[in-house]
Every structure is written in structure tokens, then in C-alpha cells.
Design an enzyme around this catalytic site. Structure first.
Site, short mmCIF file in Angstrom:
data_model
loop_
_atom_site.label_atom_id
_atom_site.label_comp_id
_atom_site.label_asym_id
_atom_site.label_seq_id
_atom_site.Cartn_x
_atom_site.Cartn_y
_atom_site.Cartn_z
N ALA A 75 0.85 -1.20 0.00
CA ALA A 75 0.00 0.00 0.00
C ALA A 75 0.88 1.25 0.00
O ALA A 75 1.97 1.25 0.58
CB ALA A 75 -0.91 -0.01 1.22
N GLY A 120 1.09 -5.44 0.80
CA GLY A 120 0.13 -5.60 -0.29
C GLY A 120 0.80 -5.99 -1.60
O GLY A 120 0.14 -6.51 -2.49
N GLU A 123 0.94 -9.64 -1.28
CA GLU A 123 -0.44 -10.13 -1.34
C GLU A 123 -0.95 -10.21 -2.79
O GLU A 123 -1.71 -11.10 -3.14
CB GLU A 123 -1.35 -9.25 -0.49
CG GLU A 123 -1.10 -9.47 1.01
CD GLU A 123 -1.87 -8.49 1.87
OE1 GLU A 123 -1.75 -7.28 1.66
OE2 GLU A 123 -2.60 -8.95 2.77
N GLU A 143 3.12 -5.73 7.64
CA GLU A 143 2.08 -4.78 8.04
C GLU A 143 2.05 -4.44 9.53
O GLU A 143 1.85 -3.30 9.92
CB GLU A 143 0.70 -5.28 7.59
CG GLU A 143 0.43 -5.10 6.11
CD GLU A 143 0.91 -6.26 5.25
OE1 GLU A 143 1.72 -7.08 5.71
OE2 GLU A 143 0.44 -6.32 4.10
C1 LIG Z 1 -7.26 -11.15 -2.42
C2 LIG Z 1 -8.59 -10.54 -2.16
C3 LIG Z 1 -8.56 -9.67 -0.91
C4 LIG Z 1 -9.75 -8.78 -0.83
C5 LIG Z 1 -9.54 -7.65 0.18
C6 LIG Z 1 -8.65 -6.57 -0.40
C7 LIG Z 1 -8.75 -5.25 0.38
C8 LIG Z 1 -7.84 -4.20 -0.26
C9 LIG Z 1 -7.06 -3.33 0.68
C10 LIG Z 1 -5.76 -3.93 1.08
C11 LIG Z 1 -4.53 -3.37 0.35
C12 LIG Z 1 -3.29 -4.01 0.86
C13 LIG Z 1 -2.97 -3.52 2.25
C14 LIG Z 1 -1.65 -4.07 2.73
O1 LIG Z 1 -1.87 -5.31 3.38
C15 LIG Z 1 -1.01 -3.08 3.66
C16 LIG Z 1 0.38 -2.70 3.25
O2 LIG Z 1 0.87 -3.04 2.21
S1 LIG Z 1 1.24 -1.73 4.38
C17 LIG Z 1 2.79 -1.40 3.54
C18 LIG Z 1 3.66 -2.60 3.53
N1 LIG Z 1 4.92 -2.29 2.86
C19 LIG Z 1 6.03 -1.91 3.55
O3 LIG Z 1 6.03 -1.83 4.76
C20 LIG Z 1 7.28 -1.61 2.74
C21 LIG Z 1 7.75 -0.19 3.05
N2 LIG Z 1 8.99 0.12 2.35
C22 LIG Z 1 10.19 -0.33 2.81
O4 LIG Z 1 10.31 -1.08 3.76
C23 LIG Z 1 11.41 0.14 2.03
O5 LIG Z 1 11.04 1.29 1.29
C24 LIG Z 1 11.95 -0.92 1.07
C25 LIG Z 1 10.83 -1.40 0.15
C26 LIG Z 1 12.53 -2.08 1.85
C27 LIG Z 1 13.02 -0.27 0.19
O6 LIG Z 1 13.98 0.30 1.04
P1 LIG Z 1 15.13 1.19 0.41
O7 LIG Z 1 15.79 0.45 -0.68
O8 LIG Z 1 15.93 1.72 1.54
O9 LIG Z 1 14.40 2.41 -0.31
P2 LIG Z 1 13.53 3.56 0.40
O10 LIG Z 1 12.95 3.07 1.69
O11 LIG Z 1 14.31 4.82 0.39
O12 LIG Z 1 12.32 3.68 -0.63
C28 LIG Z 1 12.53 4.24 -1.94
C29 LIG Z 1 11.37 5.18 -2.19
O13 LIG Z 1 10.15 4.37 -2.29
C30 LIG Z 1 9.24 4.85 -1.32
N3 LIG Z 1 8.43 3.74 -0.79
C31 LIG Z 1 8.87 2.54 -0.41
N4 LIG Z 1 7.85 1.80 0.07
C32 LIG Z 1 6.73 2.59 -0.04
C33 LIG Z 1 5.36 2.38 0.28
N5 LIG Z 1 4.87 1.22 0.76
N6 LIG Z 1 4.50 3.41 0.07
C34 LIG Z 1 4.95 4.59 -0.46
N7 LIG Z 1 6.26 4.85 -0.80
C35 LIG Z 1 7.12 3.83 -0.58
C36 LIG Z 1 10.08 5.47 -0.22
O14 LIG Z 1 9.30 6.36 0.53
C37 LIG Z 1 11.15 6.15 -1.03
O15 LIG Z 1 10.58 7.29 -1.61
P3 LIG Z 1 11.42 8.69 -1.55
O16 LIG Z 1 11.75 8.93 -0.08
O17 LIG Z 1 12.65 8.40 -2.37
O18 LIG Z 1 10.50 9.70 -2.14
#
Ligand SMILES: CCCCCCCCCCCCC[C@H](O)CC(=O)SCCNC(=O)CCNC(=O)[C@H](O)C(C)(C)COP(=O)(O)OP(=O)(O)OC[C@H]1O[C@@H](n2cnc3c(N)ncnc32)[C@H](O)[C@@H]1OP(=O)(O)O
Length: 269
Positions: A75, A120, A123, A143
Site C-alpha cells: 500500500a 500488499g 499479497e 504490516e
Molecule cells: C485477495 C482478495 C482480498 C480482498 C480484500 C482486499 C482489500 C484491499 C485493501 C488492502 C490493500 C493491501 C494492504 C496491505 O496489506 C497493507 C500494506 O501493504 S502496508 C505497507 C507494507 N509495505 C512496507 O512496509 C514496505 C515499506 N517500504 C520499505 O520497507 C522500504 O522502502 C523498502 C521497500 C525495503 C526499500 O527500502 P530502500 O531500498 O531503503 O528504499 P527507500 O525506503 O528509500 O524507498 C525508496 C522510495 O520508495 C518509497 N516507498 C517505499 N515503500 C513505499 C510504500 N509502501 N508506500 C509509499 N512509498 C514507498 C520510499 O518512501 C522512497 O521514496 P522517496 O523517499 O525516495 O521519495
């Protein structure tokens, strides 16, 4: 990306492969945010799935990513940070449409995963029938480390893949799993050399697409609906699926082609 593709919004494209385009590739193409699933991206994935589900010419769907280091990071946490509670609730059906859209595609689906497939993002891969990773893949459901739960089907799809205890360990620790361990745990089904996930997924898709489209869809229905049922109920599901192919043109063509020692030309009905 160019080539023979149809775009769905800014962040999603569908490309067709093979003669008559029997393999469709649904491409996540939001590189600036590592394919983070924003409302707009979810809307586009949902629209692409609706189009693919309605196209009888599509036999297999491959879900892939244009980002070099990520399949999808889940997400969009930046967007989520700016949503009010009411907006978050209003937005959920749209995102549900994306995850449900992938899960409910009637033809076999393959996720081509390289780099990060987290939350997600993983997922979306779990909603596919087969997950082909490469050596760079890092998967997980982190998450609870950001105060939510796997809300894209992960609490239901992960136990079906790896069992309740391992699913609990992975969700409660929120840990990331690299490719080799992911393969050993059954989180992914194959690991290709680095950079080879998409090519391998398309190769697998082509092999599957050589078979009866009617049979592929009926077999998927039986597999999905029967999973988790007791044996007797599952066999009833299989019997119902068998009836949808027993009198099909594909069955007639398949049997005739075998006896005439030639490749079948599937009518697809
Ligand atoms: C199958 C039928 C089901 C029916 C029901 C469906 C309902 C629908 C609703 C559900 C939707 C899904 C919900 C989901 O379960 C919830 C989630 O997904 S919560 C988020 C989970 N993800 C994370 O926690 C990952 C977060 N990111 C990181 O840990 C790190 O960024 C990384 C991926 C390990 C990469 O690390 P690095 O290499 O160090 O790079 P950066 O961290 O600097 O990231 C680069 C750049 O990308 C941006 N970014 C990374 N992840 C996200 C994100 N999740 N959202 C937005 N932006 C993200 C980060 O901010 C950096 O941006 P910048 O700072 O350069 O502008």
C-alpha cells in the site's frame, strides 16, 4: 514500454504474447514509487483485471513489474498518511477491487517477482496461482510493523500456502524473506537467476497456454473452490467442473487431435 500494449491509467499496462496473444502480461508500472499501490493504481489494476476476465482469448495472465528493485512495495504509505479515516474507508472498495480482481481472474495466473514484494505487494503475488521469483526477491508481510494487518488477503492466502504456524510466524515477526528461504518455505514456487523471473514466468505461461483454455479455467475453478474442503465436497466441486468440459468443443478437438496425431487447434469453448 512501447510495443503492443494497452494502458490502464498511468501505472498499469497489459501486453499480449504468443500467437493470438493468448498470454497476457499485466505490468505494474509505477517506478517512481516502487509500484506502491495508490488508489489510482488500484483502480487501474482493477480495470485491467475486468478487461482480462472478460476476454475469452486470454488463456494465462502473468503479473510483472517494470521497477528494477521491486515487484511491489505494498500500500502507498505516503498516500495513506494523507487520507482521513473517512477517505480511507471510502478508498477500500477500490483497493479491494484490485486484490479481488487478481484473485478472481478465471484463467491461471503467474506472478513474476524480483526485488521487494512486501505487504500488499506480496499479497498481489499470493493472489496468483504460481509465484516465480528470481534470486533478488525479498518477500514478506510487514504490516504489523506499521500498525496495520495484511489487509489484501494475506491472513487467508498465506496460511493456505505455508500452513498456519509459519504464516503466523511471518506475519507476527513482519520479517522479510530472501529468495532461497522463500523457496524452501513454499512462499514462492521457483527461483530463476537474477533478472530471470519475467522470462521464466512467460516461458511457463506459454507452456500452460498450449493447453485447452476451457480445461485450464475449469481446472482452476476446481482447485480454488475445492481447496480446504473435505474430500467428498471437493470431489463434488471437481465433478461440477468436469461437466463444464465434458461436452465442450475443446474436449472434442483434444481427443480428435490425439487420435489424428496432430496439435490441437483449441476452439476455446
Ligand atoms: C485477495 C482478495 C482480498 C480482498 C480484500 C482486499 C482489500 C484491499 C485493501 C488492502 C490493500 C493491501 C494492504 C496491505 O496489506 C497493507 C500494506 O501493504 S502496508 C505497507 C507494507 N509495505 C512496507 O512496509 C514496505 C515499506 N517500504 C520499505 O520497507 C522500504 O522502502 C523498502 C521497500 C525495503 C526499500 O527500502 P530502500 O531500498 O531503503 O528504499 P527507500 O525506503 O528509500 O524507498 C525508496 C522510495 O520508495 C518509497 N516507498 C517505499 N515503500 C513505499 C510504500 N509502501 N508506500 C509509499 N512509498 C514507498 C520510499 O518512501 C522512497 O521514496 P522517496 O523517499 O525516495 O521519495
Amino acid at each position: 514500454m512501447g510495443g503492443n500494449e494497452v494502458r490502464f491509467g498511468e501505472f498499469v499496462a497489459v501486453r499480449r504474447h504468443g500467437d493470438r496473444g493468448v498470454v497476457a502480461e499485466l505490468v505494474l508500472d509505477r517506478p517512481k514509487a516502487m509500484n506502491a499501490v495508490s488508489t489510482e493504481m488500484a483502480r487501474s489494476v482493477s480495470a485491467a483485471c475486468d478487461a482480462l476476465a472478460a476476454d475469452p482469448g486470454v488463456r494465462i495472465v502473468v503479473l510483472s513489474s517494470t521497477h528494477e528493485r521491486a515487484f511491489c512495495v505494498g500500500a502507498d504509505l505516503k498516500e495513506r498518511n494523507s487520507l482521513s479515516d473517512a477517505e480511507l474507508v471510502r478508498q477500500r472498495p477500490t483497493t479491494r477491487g484490485a486484490y479481488g480482481g487478481v484473485l478472481e481472474l478465471p484463467m491461471p495466473t503467474i506472478a513474476a517477482v524480483h526485488g521487494f514484494a512486501l505487504g500488499g505487494g506480496f499479497e498481489l503475488a499470493l493472489a496468483c496461482d504460481v509465484i516465480v521469483a528470481d534470486e533478488t526477491a525479498v518477500v514478506g508481510l510487514p504490516e504489523v510493523s506499521v500498525g496495520v494487518i495484511p489487509g489484501g488477503g494475506g491472513t487467508q492466502l498465506l496460511p493456505r500456502r505455508v500452513g498456519a504456524a509459519r504464516a503466523a510466524e511471518l506475519i507476527f515477526t513482519a520479517r522479510r524473506v530472501e529468495a532461497a528461504e522463500a523457496l524452501s518455505l513454499g512462499l514462492v514456487d521457483e527461483v530463476a537467476p537474477a533478472g530471470g523471473d519475467r522470462a521464466r514466468a512467460l516461458e511457463l505461461a506459454a507452456a500452460m497456454a498450449a493447453n485447452s483454455p476451457v480445461g485450464l479455467r475449469a481446472a482452476k475453478r476446481a482447485l480454488r473452490l475445492g481447496h480446504g474442503m473435505d474430500l467428498a465436497a471437493g470431489l463434488e466441486i471437481e465433478d461440477a467442473a468436469w461437466r463444464t468440459v465434458a461436452f465442450s468443443g475443446d474436449r472434442a478437438e483434444g481427443v480428435a487431435a490425439f487420435n489424428e496425431k496432430r496439435k490441437p487447434e483449441w476452439p476455446g469453448e
